[in-house]
Structures are given as C-alpha cells and as structure tokens.
Design a protein around this motif. Sequence first.
Motif, PDB file in Angstrom:
ATOM      1  N   HIS A 104       0.842  -1.204   0.000  1.00  0.00           N
ATOM      2  CA  HIS A 104       0.000   0.000   0.000  1.00  0.00           C
ATOM      3  C   HIS A 104       0.879   1.256   0.000  1.00  0.00           C
ATOM      4  O   HIS A 104       1.520   1.577   0.993  1.00  0.00           O
TER       5      HIS A 104
ATOM      6  N   HIS B 190       0.903   5.424  -1.777  1.00  0.00           N
ATOM      7  CA  HIS B 190       0.258   6.449  -2.613  1.00  0.00           C
ATOM      8  C   HIS B 190       1.346   7.177  -3.409  1.00  0.00           C
ATOM      9  O   HIS B 190       2.046   8.042  -2.860  1.00  0.00           O
TER      10      HIS B 190
ATOM     11  N   HIS C  77      -9.069   1.289   1.957  1.00  0.00           N
ATOM     12  CA  HIS C  77      -8.674   1.516   3.353  1.00  0.00           C
ATOM     13  C   HIS C  77      -9.755   0.973   4.282  1.00  0.00           C
ATOM     14  O   HIS C  77     -10.934   1.054   3.965  1.00  0.00           O
TER      15      HIS C  77
ATOM     16  N   HIS D 188      -4.476  -1.027   6.651  1.00  0.00           N
ATOM     17  CA  HIS D 188      -4.567  -0.615   8.062  1.00  0.00           C
ATOM     18  C   HIS D 188      -5.217  -1.631   8.988  1.00  0.00           C
ATOM     19  O   HIS D 188      -4.524  -2.288   9.746  1.00  0.00           O
TER      20      HIS D 188
ATOM     21  N   ASP E 197       2.683   3.049   2.982  1.00  0.00           N
ATOM     22  CA  ASP E 197       1.601   4.050   2.958  1.00  0.00           C
ATOM     23  C   ASP E 197       2.125   5.479   2.846  1.00  0.00           C
ATOM     24  O   ASP E 197       1.620   6.377   3.524  1.00  0.00           O
TER      25      ASP E 197
END
Length: 423
Positions: free
Chosen positions: A66, A68, A223, A264, A315
């Motif tokens: 994960h 971004h 998420h 998460h 993340d």
Amino acid sequence: MKDFVIKGQIVDSESPDRLRIAENGALVVTEGLCRGVFPEVPERFAGLPVTDFGDRLVIPGMSDLHIHASQFAFRGLGMDMELLDWLNTYTFPEEAKFRDPGYAERAYGGFTEALRRSPTTRAAVFATVHPAATLLLMEQLEASGLRTCVGKVNMDRNCPDYIREPDPERSLAATEEWICAALDRFTNTKPILTPRFIPTCSDALMAGLKRLQRRYGLPTQSHLSENYGEIAWVKELAPDSAHYGDAYDRFGMFGGDHRCIMAHCVHSGEEELELIKRNGVFIAHSPESNMNIASGVAPISRYLELGLRVGLATDVAGGSHESMFRAITHAIQASKLRWRLKDQRVKPLSFAQAFWLATAGGGAFFGQVGRFEEGFELDALVLDDGNLFHPQPLDVRSRLERAVYLADDRNVFAKYVAGTRLF
Ligand code: GUN
Ligand code: FE
C-alpha cells in the motif's frame, strides 16, 4: 535468458517465524523461477551462467502492499493531524495537482526512481482520480521493471469539489476507459480498482465498481478501520452494515471472488476479522503511517495467529518513507510499544516475522513471490553491507538484521524482479 545461478550469503523465510540461511549458497533460477538453494550447484544445472556476489547478502525482494504515488512529493510534511483533517488539509490539495500532466510527469518521475532504487520489487499503488496522470505513472512504472498494481482512485462524495468526480456515472466511465487503456498498453503494470474508502464513495459508485470488477476480473484495494473518527463516520454513512468491512462486502468489494487489499485494519473487531479471513482479504500493515497520523497500532502478531493474510506497507505519505526496510523496523518497534503499553497478550513481532511480512506475506498477493522456494518467481535483492562498520566479523543472520535497521538504498547492490536484473 532467465536461466542462471546466483551465489552469495542467501537468506529467506522458512516459515513466518523462521529465517533460512544458506552461507555461500547457490540459488538456481530457470525461466525466471527459483529451483532451490543449494550448497553447491547441482550437476544438472552445471552449465548455467553463475553470478557470484561473494560475501554479499541475497534476500527476497519486498512487496509494498500500500503506497500512494501521488503523495510522494509531500512525504515528511504535515504530520500534525489525524486522518480526516490530514486528508482535507494536505492530501486533497496535493492530489489535485495531478490534473496537470506536467506536474504528474515530474512528481511521478521522482516516485518511480525512488521505488526502483528501493528494496521494493512489487507494489500496490494508489494514484489519483485523474486517468491521464494515472496512465503516465503506469508508463513510468512499466519502464522501471518493477511489477505493480496501480489504481486510478474513485471518489464521488464527501471531498472538496476540486477533486471530487462529479457523479458515479462519470467516475465509472472514466475508470472503464482507463482500465481498457491500461490492459492494452502494459504487461507488468496492472490496473487495480481503487475506491478510496467508504466515506468518499457513493453506493451507486460501489455497485458500478463491482460490475467493472466482474467484467475485467480485477483485484481491488482500499482503506479499512484506520482511525476512530473515520470508523464512526462510516457507521453513520452505512447504518445497515454490520461493520466497516461489511460496507464493502455488501457490494462484493471485499475479496471472496477476487484478490483484495485493505490497508490498516488497526481497529477491526472480531466480526470484521472473521470476514477478512473468510474472504481471504490481504491486510496491508502500515506501521509508520499509523504512528504519524496517530491512528493506533494494529495487533499484527494476533492476526498472524488467526491465520490472516498480512503484508507490510509504507503508505507514503502517511508514512514518510518508501523504504520497506523502515517498514520492517517500524513494525517491530510499534508492536513492542503496543505490547508494553496496551496489551501484553499480543506479543511483539520478532525480526523473523517482520521480515516474512515484508517478503513472503505481501508477496503472496502477487502469486508465488517472496521466498526462494521451488517454483517461486525470482525477486531478489543483493545487499552490500560493507560500509556498515563493525569491529568484528558478524554471522549472516546478524548482518541481515543490522542491514535492515541501518541500510539505505545505496546498500541495495543489485535487484532482480521476476528473473530480470534491473541493476
Ligand atoms: N483513507 C482514505 N484516504 C487515505 C489516504 O490517502 N491515506 C491514508 N493513510 N488513509 C486514507
Ligand atoms: Fe493509504
């Protein structure tokens, strides 16, 4: 050809709790797949070309479940808020910049080069709502040699107008067009459906994404249960759902018939965990992000005991750094604080467990990846720890642990992805 032998100090995971070490071992690869690690090259493989990395460490590549890409430019900034304020203050304004292809080209260029040099060989990546910029990112990742899943983000409610997709129909049409272009153009860079999270996705959008999921057989990522304010909001938005995970599941967007990553799961309850297990959902544990935006610490050793599928993630930009080495050490450190301060029934993660999460745990999302077991795709890092001073010789296990704590990208001497050497 992808047939060769790598020699070196070879380490991978025998199980989630145990490392396997082959000093001066020979890792045999044919057609890009591992054939095993041997003390000497077996007779039947005697003709293969050998690359001898000598005393350097050879370990599996790491899978970041994960990250971004669109937040890479503001990593290390804005760590003074919790999730929902952080999104509105820092994240959405940054992501809005990707409307401009020139900005996207520069920002994604920096991201891709950092990822190429990092310990990561595979990644599940969030872009933004912008299809053109997302294709640009995919083009760069394809050229890098990494293997990735990349998502154009969907969001049609509860976010500022400047980044909101105007309605579900246009969000879905743009997504389908992007999927077709991506499937057409890329081999190692796959589209993954990416509803940002329940608060920003209307029911009509979620139902439409499920139709696209079926039509194109795509995986999904989103998420889940990250932050208390977020979880309370989802309860209001989806009052008929038994829990946050159910708010995805009632649209069929929570694994089961497809591969699915949920980032998460810090505050997942028992029912949600049962559904995660039943549907084979991958949990992307993002310890640095969970600390930076003060979300909490997920009980990962318990998740492992429950037999859930868990991998590690950076993340970015909730996490400040793209290095999976840092994700490993942060996972261990966060788990120790959680154990000491919150709940002594949930054991801290050992080094071997965190290493397994970063390699085999997350690698399983991409297939047979993350170990040097027969039939696994060859993703490998060669680490040179020569500049990490120690006054005495160290054994291989100690060198690996120390390298993960102390090394940066300059210590990644060579990198192989699916049997191809990138550098
Ligand atoms: N939840 C929804 N969007 C985001 C995001 O960009 N980062 C994190 N950490 N959580 C999110
Ligand atoms: Fe995230």
